[in-house]
Design an enzyme around this catalytic site. Structure first.
Site, PDB file in Angstrom:
ATOM      1  CG  ASN A 156      -0.426   0.016   2.513  1.00 46.82           C
ATOM      2  OD1 ASN A 156       0.746  -0.335   2.687  1.00 46.82           O
ATOM      3  ND2 ASN A 156      -1.195   0.395   3.504  1.00 46.82           N
ATOM      4  N   PRO A 180      10.197  -6.581  -0.412  1.00 50.23           N
ATOM      5  CG  PRO A 180      10.508  -5.583  -2.510  1.00 50.23           C
ATOM      6  CD  PRO A 180      11.195  -6.459  -1.491  1.00 50.23           C
ATOM      7  CD  GLU A 255       2.286   0.713  10.424  1.00 50.84           C
ATOM      8  OE1 GLU A 255       1.090   0.373  10.535  1.00 50.84           O
ATOM      9  OE2 GLU A 255       2.775   1.189   9.408  1.00 50.84           O
ATOM     10  CB  CYS A 289      -2.705   0.314   8.763  1.00 54.94           C
ATOM     11  SG  CYS A 289      -1.180   1.191   8.757  1.00 54.94           S
ATOM     12  CD  GLU A 463       7.887   1.630  11.049  1.00 55.32           C
ATOM     13  OE1 GLU A 463       6.949   1.995  10.323  1.00 55.32           O
ATOM     14  OE2 GLU A 463       8.591   0.641  10.817  1.00 55.32           O
TER      15      GLU A 463
HETATM   16  C1  SIN Z   1       0.256   2.307   6.463  1.00 58.87           C
HETATM   17  O1  SIN Z   1      -0.863   2.235   5.989  1.00 58.87           O
HETATM   18  O2  SIN Z   1       0.854   1.261   6.751  1.00 58.87           O
HETATM   19  C2  SIN Z   1       0.989   3.596   6.685  1.00 58.87           C
HETATM   20  C3  SIN Z   1       0.172   4.801   6.522  1.00 58.87           C
HETATM   21  C4  SIN Z   1       0.932   6.075   6.777  1.00 58.87           C
HETATM   22  O3  SIN Z   1       2.157   6.072   6.935  1.00 58.87           O
HETATM   23  O4  SIN Z   1       0.286   7.112   6.833  1.00 58.87           O
END
Ligand code: SIN
Length: 485
Positions: A156, A180, A255, A289, A463
């Site tokens: 994503n 990846p 994450e 996410c 992070e």
């Molecule tokens: C993610 O969806 O894993 C990261 C989203 C973001 O960094 O804003």
């Protein structure tokens, strides 16, 4: 791949120990907007992944012994190159991932910002001196790189999720191997090409591309030479990977999934809340996410909010991300779009109402219409699950305590959002939400200076920000004795 100004950024092989490494077979990379195969990439497996770990291990002493300034200089070169090639990198990203081109270029700047941030932050890995328990002792604390870092990153954010991990690892003095997602290897390989041009030495940054998620994952999580493993992806997969890391007691940071509540109180600025909801929900076609997952609206403003949200979402254009004016691209696959449709259909059967969208779009089988649902309750499939698609379920509430309880009624604890003006309420709600990140009158919270990460089953570690280096550093305590005068 049309329209790429620097064709050397398109790579088809894994990048291991500073060389482009072909494998016996290849796999297809497909444009999710058209279904066209846009590239064939080397299908690396267990052997190549082991080689990448070995190379990272061999490069570790050389890299960790460089001064923080030297590492910062090379990271800064990498950042500059990413920004110089923002247009090409954005186009590659849209072609393999689908998000609209402007959003893809935004992701390149977002990813590069982590490299710039950690280039600087790496110079501030401070230690400590602590008063000792007796006059002849001194306690000193130093921080050192953990060692080889292995990672698995998602489709994503094919650029930014690698940059966010690799920049912190490299700045701390660690070497890095990434696998990846098989859907989006081209962005990762373009980053490797630029890392090489930036002067980052062989073995420090390695990319292994392949579709054997299981076999490659086992190497990265179980190899004794890997000191730390970091993953961004679903909670279900994260749990398996954590278990695999147990055999060698690796440091892990995860994450994982989210189920973000977005709460609109009676005293909110409704126009701002609508704007925030659209930004946070429909970014990347809902496939992040931290995307809003459940919209809770207080009784007194639900009519106004719903009408205004519907008008804004109805104006979003769906289509191929390379076309001008498109706001919502395809989902990553047909099964992803079908999965969203299933949650919608099941929730309608349970009593929810569709007031906008609610189906696969005529643009193609991977496209899901921007959708709004009302009459939703917190236990319906569309609210209880992470949607990962462009659907806004609206849930009505009456009391502050009630909505905090509903918002927290989830195994996830990544991002949350609320709109309110009363200062007492703002503190109560911000402190009451069991989430690692809280957007207060703000729908876009991600940036390099902030600690990104979750509570509960959304993961561990942070992070970005000054905290983002901690996961890549060991704390070592030096006890100096025999200092009697
Ligand atoms: C993610 O969806 O894993 C990261 C989203 C973001 O960094 O804003």
């Amino acid at each position: 791949m049309q329209g790429i100004q620097d064709p050397k950024l398109i790579k088809h092989f894994s990048y291991i120990n500073g060389s482009w490494h072909s494998s016996e077979t290849e796999f297809d990379v497909t444009n999710p907007a058209t279904g066209d195969v846009i590239a064939k990439v080397s299908n690396a497996g267990i052997a190549e992944t082991e080689l990448a770990v070995k190379s990272a291990k061999a490069a570790l002493a050389m890299w960790s012994e460089k001064s923080a300034n030297e590492r910062a200089h090379l990271l800064r070169n990498w950042f500059n190159l990413m920004m110089q090639h923002q247009d090409d990198l954005g186009r590659i990203l849209t072609l393999e991932q689908g998000k609209p081109l402007a959003e893809a270029k935004g992701e390149i700047a977002y990813g590069a910002a982590f490299i710039e941030w950690f280039a600087e932050e790496g110079k501030r890995v401070y230690g400590d001196t602590i008063p000792g328990p007796s006059a002849d002792k001194r306690i000193i604390v130093i921080k050192q790189p953990v060692g080889v870092v292995a990672s698995i990153t998602p489709w994503n954010f094919p650029n930014a999720m690698i940059a966010r991990k690799a920049a912190a690892a490299l700045a701390a003095g660690c070497t890095f191997v990434v696998r990846p997602a098989a859907q989006t290897p081209l962005s990762a390989l373009a980053m490797a090409e630029l890392a090489e041009r930036a002067g980052i030495p062989a073995g420090v940054f390695n990319v292994v591309t392949g579709d054997d998620a299981h076999g490659m994952g086992e190497v990265l999580t179980q190899h004794p030479d890997v000191a730390k493993f970091t993953f961004t992806g679903s909670t279900a997969v994260g749990k398996l990977l954590i278990a695999q890391c147990a055999s060698t007691v690796k440091k892990v940071s995860m994450e994982l999934g989210g189920n973000a509540p977005f709460i609109v109180f009676d005293d909110a600025d409704i126009d701002a809340a609508v704007q925030g909801a659209v930004a946070s929900k429909y970014r990347n076609a809902g496939q992040t996410c931290v995307c809003t997952n459940r919209i809770f609206v207080q009784q007194g403003v639900i009519k106004e909010f719903t009408e205004k949200l519907t008008a804004s979402v109805a104006a979003l254009n769906i289509g191929n991300g390379l076309t001008d004016g498109i706001n919502i691209g395809p989902m990553i696959s047909k099964s992803a779009a079908d999965g969203v449709n299933k949650l919608v259909t099941e929730s309608v059967a349970a009593g929810a109402k569709i007031i906008l969208g609610g189906n696969i779009d005529q643009a193609g089988e991977n496209f899901y219409q921007p959708t709004i649902m009302t009459n939703v309750t917190n236990d319906m499939p569309i609210a209880a699950n992470e949607i990962f698609g462009p659907v806004s379920p609206i849930i009505c509430f009456t009391y502050e305590a009630e909505v905090i309880a509903m918002a927290n009624d989830s195994p996830y604890g990544l991002a949350s959002y609320f709109y309110a003006r009363d200062i007492g309420r703002i503190w109560r709600v911000a402190e009451g939400l069991e989430y690692g990140m809280v957007g207060i009158n703000e729908g876009i919270i991600s940036n390099a200076a902030a600690p990104f990460g979750g509570m509960k089953q959304s993961g561990n570690g942070r992070e970005g920000s000054k905290y983002g280096l901690d996961d890549y550093l060991e704390i070592k305590y030096l006890c100096m004795g025999g200092l009697d005068k």
